[in-house]
Design an enzyme around this catalytic site. Structure first.
Site, PDB file in Angstrom:
ATOM      1  CG  HIS A  20      64.338   6.613 -19.977  1.00 41.75           C
ATOM      2  ND1 HIS A  20      64.065   5.411 -20.600  1.00 41.75           N
ATOM      3  CD2 HIS A  20      63.544   6.633 -18.877  1.00 41.75           C
ATOM      4  CE1 HIS A  20      63.151   4.740 -19.905  1.00 41.75           C
ATOM      5  NE2 HIS A  20      62.820   5.467 -18.848  1.00 41.75           N
ATOM      6  CE  LYS A 107      50.674  11.280 -13.002  1.00 49.14           C
ATOM      7  NZ  LYS A 107      51.674  11.872 -13.916  1.00 49.14           N
ATOM      8  CG  ASP A 174      50.249   4.185 -15.901  1.00 52.84           C
ATOM      9  OD1 ASP A 174      50.164   2.936 -15.936  1.00 52.84           O
ATOM     10  OD2 ASP A 174      50.537   4.815 -14.877  1.00 52.84           O
ATOM     11  N   GLY A 204      55.058   2.569 -17.148  1.00 52.50           N
ATOM     12  CA  GLY A 204      54.173   2.062 -16.098  1.00 52.50           C
ATOM     13  C   GLY A 204      54.591   0.657 -15.708  1.00 52.50           C
ATOM     14  CD  GLU A 234      61.209  -1.161 -16.262  1.00 53.97           C
ATOM     15  OE1 GLU A 234      60.093  -0.940 -16.772  1.00 53.97           O
ATOM     16  OE2 GLU A 234      61.705  -0.437 -15.389  1.00 53.97           O
TER      17      GLU A 234
END
Ligand code: 6MZ
Ligand code: ZN
Length: 370
Positions: A20, A107, A174, A204, A234
């Site tokens: 990770h 991206k 994301d 994200g 999270e």
């Protein structure tokens, strides 16, 4: 110091598996400062404004995502993406990480002609540019498809054996992205599957976006043979945590805000957890190491793996995370070594790679004073 006590040097010398690590979170401060200086000279940013942001050490979760926006400004072009990939791999290899699953968000940036594909190609160029260590990667000629030799690690006493690191890529979705954008990332991952892209990550800002937006893309990814890992829990979001666990991902990251039902589901489905101690403490997702769920999962023999998350942003390294676990939870050398070795079971690469890694650990164990 007693026989079983560990120290940082020992943790560095131990072979390790990193599952990770976000590319743009793992950049050296010195590189970020150099990039900021150049953009400062071009008048794109004001260097003195960003210098202290880069060097700051205590960051809330909100600060972390503001920092990522800044980092993404600093690393926009293809050449920089290639450079940071090369450096991040070299940094992990230099602390004896023998298998790295590096994750990054492809991206798109029309103004510089960047597509998600060209972003990923720039990442792959970075893998080829690594010079201090051999990179075992399907798109590279030091291929790992049919490994014959185990990886030389902990070679301090053996002279100049060249190190080798396996690298696999996870493409991140994301949470700011739409279903269509998430799907584009999954399709790209499928096109690049033979080149070392093994899975999809959902990450994200955890307070942004809805699970249902990403679900179709994640389902499609899984149906087509990609492995899935999710940032889960999270922040407190009970409904989403349950929905994510019901999806049965191959692994999850964090698991900080779990309630009793969540633990039950996690444990009955035996889903491995990527544990990022420093990240959780710095962002205050967990109040202290004493209160960290590592202890409960570890004593219950639940599958888990220690990881860095963002070694640059949190000023850590995988060796420091092992050292921290040793001191916080009283683990000795043997326990740390088994914890590191056991991570092999949760990697997203082939059985051949797993076997080679097991051999690497077995060879190292003879020299590791366990
Ligand atoms: C601290 N905990 C975290 N929680 C959630 N997502 C995180 C994260 N740390 C990093 N990222 C995700 O990874 C991106 C940076 O790397 P890449 O641009 O993809 O290489 C961040 O923008 C965020 O989306
Ligand atoms: Zn993460």
């Amino acid at each position: 110091m007693s026989e079983a006590e560990t120290n940082m040097e020992w943790c560095v010398s131990m072979p390790k598996v990193e599952l990770h690590a976000h590319l743009n979170g793992s950049i050296r401060d010195s590189t970020l400062l150099e990039l900021a200086r150049v953009l400062g000279e071009k008048g794109v940013i004001v260097f003195s404004d960003v210098e202290h942001v880069i060097l700051k050490n205590d960051r809330s979760l909100r600060d972390v995502f503001k920092l990522f926006d800044l980092i993404h400004v600093l690393t926009t072009d293809h050449t920089t993406v290639t450079r940071i990939t090369k450096e991040v791999i070299e940094d992990f290899a230099s602390e004896n990480v023998v298998y790295l699953e590096l994750r990054t968000t492809p991206k798109k940036n029309d103004s510089i002609g960047m597509t998600k594909r060209s972003y990923l190609e720039a990442v792959m160029e970075g893998l080829r540019a690594v010079s201090t260590v051999d990179v075992a990667f399907p798109a590279h000629n030091v291929d790992a498809g049919s490994p014959t030799k185990s990886l030389p690690v902990n070679d301090m006493c053996n002279g100049p054996t060249r190190k080798k690191i396996y690298v696999r890529l996870l493409l991140s979705i994301d949470r700011r992205e739409s279903t269509a954008a998430a799907m584009e990332t999954v399709k790209l991952a499928l096109e690049m599957k033979d080149l070392g892209v093994v899975g999809i990550d959902l990450s994200g800002n955890p307070v942004v976006g809805e699970w249902n937006t990403f679900l179709p893309a994640l389902q499609f990814a899984r149906e087509n043979g990609l492995y899935i890992t999710l940032h889960c829990g999270e922040v407190p979001n009970p409904k989403e945590i349950q929905a994510m666990l019901d999806f049965s991902p191959r692994r999850i990251g964090h698991a900080c805000y779990f309630e009793e039902d969540d633990w039950k589901k996690l444990k009955s489905n035996n889903i491995p957890v990527e544990i990022c101690l420093t990240s959780n403490i710095v962002t205050a997702s967990v109040s202290s190491l004493d209160a960290h769920h590592f202890a409960n999962l570890y004593s219950g023999k639940h599958p888990l793996v220690l990881c860095t998350d963002d070694a640059g942003v949190f000023s850590t390294s995988l060796s420091s995370e092992y050292n921290l676990a040793a001191s916080a939870f009283g683990l000795g050398k043997r326990e740390l070594f088994l914890l590191a070795k056991n991570a092999i079971e949760f990697i997203f690469a082939s059985d051949g790679v797993k076997q080679d890694l097991r051999r690497t650990f077995d060879l190292a164990s003879n020299k590791m004073d366990l």
